[in-house]
Design a protein around this motif. Structure first.
Motif, mmCIF file in Angstrom:
data_model
loop_
_atom_site.group_PDB
_atom_site.id
_atom_site.type_symbol
_atom_site.label_atom_id
_atom_site.label_comp_id
_atom_site.label_asym_id
_atom_site.label_seq_id
_atom_site.Cartn_x
_atom_site.Cartn_y
_atom_site.Cartn_z
ATOM 1 N N GLY A 1 0.803 -1.217 0.000
ATOM 2 C CA GLY A 1 0.000 0.000 0.000
ATOM 3 C C GLY A 1 0.833 1.262 0.000
ATOM 4 O O GLY A 1 0.562 2.203 -0.761
ATOM 5 N N LYS A 2 1.890 1.303 0.823
ATOM 6 C CA LYS A 2 2.664 2.533 0.973
ATOM 7 C C LYS A 2 3.773 2.656 -0.069
ATOM 8 O O LYS A 2 4.019 3.749 -0.591
ATOM 9 C CB LYS A 2 3.259 2.600 2.387
ATOM 10 C CG LYS A 2 2.223 2.916 3.454
ATOM 11 C CD LYS A 2 2.862 3.147 4.797
ATOM 12 C CE LYS A 2 1.839 3.664 5.803
ATOM 13 N NZ LYS A 2 1.403 5.027 5.503
ATOM 14 N N ALA A 3 4.484 1.553 -0.357
ATOM 15 C CA ALA A 3 5.653 1.631 -1.231
ATOM 16 C C ALA A 3 5.300 1.553 -2.711
ATOM 17 O O ALA A 3 6.146 1.876 -3.545
ATOM 18 C CB ALA A 3 6.646 0.520 -0.886
ATOM 19 N N ILE A 4 4.091 1.131 -3.048
ATOM 20 C CA ILE A 4 3.722 1.000 -4.456
ATOM 21 C C ILE A 4 2.516 1.881 -4.795
ATOM 22 O O ILE A 4 2.601 2.793 -5.624
ATOM 23 C CB ILE A 4 3.434 -0.475 -4.812
ATOM 24 C CG1 ILE A 4 4.708 -1.311 -4.601
ATOM 25 C CG2 ILE A 4 2.956 -0.589 -6.255
ATOM 26 C CD1 ILE A 4 4.530 -2.786 -4.858
ATOM 27 N N ILE A 5 1.385 1.630 -4.120
ATOM 28 C CA ILE A 5 0.155 2.326 -4.502
ATOM 29 C C ILE A 5 0.196 3.796 -4.088
ATOM 30 O O ILE A 5 0.029 4.701 -4.912
ATOM 31 C CB ILE A 5 -1.065 1.619 -3.885
ATOM 32 C CG1 ILE A 5 -1.130 0.163 -4.373
ATOM 33 C CG2 ILE A 5 -2.349 2.358 -4.244
ATOM 34 C CD1 ILE A 5 -2.239 -0.648 -3.745
ATOM 35 N N LYS A 6 0.438 4.051 -2.810
ATOM 36 C CA LYS A 6 0.416 5.431 -2.320
ATOM 37 C C LYS A 6 1.508 6.274 -2.969
ATOM 38 O O LYS A 6 1.274 7.418 -3.384
ATOM 39 C CB LYS A 6 0.569 5.435 -0.801
ATOM 40 C CG LYS A 6 0.537 6.818 -0.184
ATOM 41 C CD LYS A 6 0.771 6.749 1.312
ATOM 42 C CE LYS A 6 0.875 8.131 1.920
ATOM 43 N NZ LYS A 6 1.187 8.061 3.371
ATOM 44 N N VAL A 7 2.714 5.710 -3.068
ATOM 45 C CA VAL A 7 3.822 6.442 -3.688
ATOM 46 C C VAL A 7 3.520 6.741 -5.150
ATOM 47 O O VAL A 7 3.814 7.840 -5.648
ATOM 48 C CB VAL A 7 5.129 5.626 -3.541
ATOM 49 C CG1 VAL A 7 6.137 6.014 -4.594
ATOM 50 C CG2 VAL A 7 5.728 5.847 -2.162
#
Length: 427
Positions: A296-302
C-alpha cells in the motif's frame, strides 16, 4: 486384634491427612490471593519504578531467549554473517582494481539508506513525524520533471543515485541543457519516461514509511499475551464492558483483512499508526500486516503521490490533462460553468507550489508567543493517546512477567506439598 492394632496407625495418619491438606489448601489460597493483589497493584500509576523494572526484565528475558535460540539453531546464519563481514572488510581495506566498484556500491548503499531513513522519519511519530515527502521527495521529483521538460530529455542523471542526498545536490540541477545534448522529445515527454527516472527513490522512501509503521505494531504485540489471543473465542459472561470488548476484538479480527489494511495504507492516513496498534494488539499476523502495508505505501500510495507531482510540474502533460478534464466534464450539467474558475485555481496552486520565493505569511505568530493551531492540538491528542497506549502495554508486559514468577512460586509450593505428603507414607 492384631490386625486392628496394625490398621490403627494408618487410620490415625489418614485422619491427620485431611487436616494437613486443608491447612496446605488454605496456604495456597492465601498465596494466590496475595498474588492477585500484587498484580492489581502493579501499574504505572501506583508502582511506576517496579512496573518499569519488571517491563525491562521481561524485554531482557525475551531478547535473551531469542538470541540463545538463534545462537543454538542458527549456526549457518553465523557463518554467513561472518563471511560477509570478512569479505566486506577485505574489499574496503585492500587496494586494487575493485576499489572503483566498491565506491560505486557504497554510493548505492548511501542512496538506499538515505531515502529509506527519510521514509521512516516521515511515518514514525503518530502523524507528527518529519514530513520528508514535502521537504525532500516532492521537490526532487518536481525539480527533475521541470528540468526534463526544459531540456526535452530524461537522461539527466549520471547514475541512479544522482539525487538529493545528505549535504549533496544532484549534478544535473545546475547544468545547462546544452551539456546534455539536443532535445530528444520535441513535444511532450511521455509520463512513463519521467516516472522511470524517479520511481526507485520513491519506492525506497515508501519502503521506509512501511518500516516506520512497525514500532506501533510490535509495541502493541508485546503487550498482548498469548492467553488473551487464545481467549478471543471463549464465552464471556463477565458483564457488559467485557462483552463489549470481546465483541470489538472479534469485529477487528474479522474485518482487518489483507484488503482492508492495504486500503488504509494506500491513502494518506495519519491514523494508520493506530491501525497498526490494533493489528498488533488483536493478533493480526505480522506478514499479513507488513505485506499489506508495504504494498500500500511503497507502491500504490507512492505512485499516486509521484503521479500528482509529475503532472503538476509538467506543463505539457498538465495542459493535456486540463483539456481532457474540460472535455469530459463539459457534458455534465451545471459543471461546465464552474470549470474555468476551477482550472484557474489549480493553476494558481501550481504557481505557488513551484515558486522558489514564497512571501512570509502575515499570520506568523510573534516570537515568544504561544500559537494555538489545529496542528498543535492534533499532535497533542495523538501523543496523549500514544502515551496512554504505551503505558498500558508496559503495564501488561510487567504484569505478565510477574504472573510468570508467581506461577513458578505456586509450582514450587505444590512440589513442597507433594514432598511433605509423601514423607509420612514413606515412614
Amino acid at each position: 486384634m492384631q490386625e486392628r492394632e496394625i490398621e490403627e496407625p494408618g487410620a490415625a495418619r489418614r485422619g491427620m491427612g485431611p487436616a494437613i491438606v486443608a491447612g496446605e489448601d488454605r496456604g495456597l489460597s492465601e498465596l494466590r490471593r496475595k498474588h492477585r493483589a500484587d498484580l492489581k497493584r502493579l501499574t504505572m500509576t501506583s508502582q511506576p519504578f517496579k512496573t518499569s523494572a519488571f517491563f525491562l526484565l521481561a524485554i531482557a528475558q525475551s531478547s535473551g531467549r531469542t538470541w540463545s535460540s538463534v545462537l543454538k539453531k542458527g549456526s549457518w546464519l553465523k557463518i554467513v554473517v561472518l563471511s560477509i563481514v570478512a569479505t566486506w572488510g577485505l574489499l574496503l581495506f585492500t587496494d586494487g582494481p575493485h576499489e572503483k566498484h566498491v565506491q560505486e556500491l557504497l554510493w548505492y548503499v548511501r542512496f538506499g539508506l538515505w531515502w529509506i531513513i527519510l521514509g521512516v522519519a516521515s511515518s514514525i511519530g503518530f502523524g507528527s513525524g518529519l514530513h520528508t515527502f514535502v521537504l525532500y521527495l516532492a521537490p526532487h521529483v518536481a525539480l527533475f520533471t521541470i528540468k526534463a521538460v526544459q531540456c526535452g530529455r530524461v537522461d539527466l542523471k549520471s547514475a541512479p543515485y544522482d539525487t538529493i542526498l545528505l549535504k549533496r545536490m544532484p549534478s544535473w540541477l545546475d547544468k545547462d541543457c546544452l551539456e546534455f545534448g539536443p532535445p530528444i522529445y520535441q513535444e511532450t515527454i511521455p509520463f512513463s519516461k519521467i516516472l522511470q527516472k524517479v520511481y526507485l527513490e520513491a519506492v525506497l522512501w515508501g519502503i521506509g514509511t512501511a518500516l516506520g509503521e512497525l514500532p506501533p505494531y510490535f509495541l502493541s504485540r508485546a503487550g498482548c499475551t498469548i492467553d488473551e489471543l487464545q481467549d478471543f473465542n471463549a464465552p464471556v459472561t463477565e458483564g457488559f464492558p467485557s462483552l463489549t470488548l470481546h465483541r470489538a476484538k472479534q469485529w477487528i479480527l474479522s474485518h482487518f483483512s489483507f484488503s482492508i489494511i492495504l486500503l488504509l495504507a494506500s491513502v494518506p492516513n495519519p491514523l494508520f499508526d493506530f491501525a497498526g496498534m490494533l493489528c498488533g494488539q488483536f493478533g493480526v499476523p505480522f506478514w499479513k500486516f507488513f505485506l499489506a502495508t508495504l504494498i500500500g505505501k511503497a507502491i500504490i500510495k507512492v505512485s499516486i503521490q509521484i503521479t500528482s507531482v509529475i503532472t503538476l510540474c509538467n506543463n505539457q502533460l498538465l495542459d493535456l490533462v486540463e483539456k481532457w478534464v474540460i472535455w469530459a466534464f463539459g457534458f455534465v450539467p451545471g459543471v461546465a460553468s464552474v470549470l474555468p474558475s476551477l482550472v484557474a485555481k489549480l493553476k494558481t496552486a501550481k504557481d505557488k507550489f513551484l515558486s522558489a520565493h514564497v512571501a512570509a505569511s502575515a499570520s506568523i505568530a510573534v516570537k515568544g508567543k504561544w500559537n494555538l493551531s489545529f496542528t498543535l492540538i492534533w499532535n497533542t491528542v495523538m501523543w496523549l493517546m500514544a502515551i496512554n497506549f504505551i503505558i498500558q502495554i508496559v503495564t501488561s508486559t510487567a504484569q505478565g512477567y510477574l504472573r510468570t514468577q508467581q506461577e513458578l512460586e505456586i509450582s514450587k509450593k505444590l512440589l513442597e506439598i507433594e514432598l511433605s505428603a509423601s514423607e509420612p507414607s514413606s515412614g
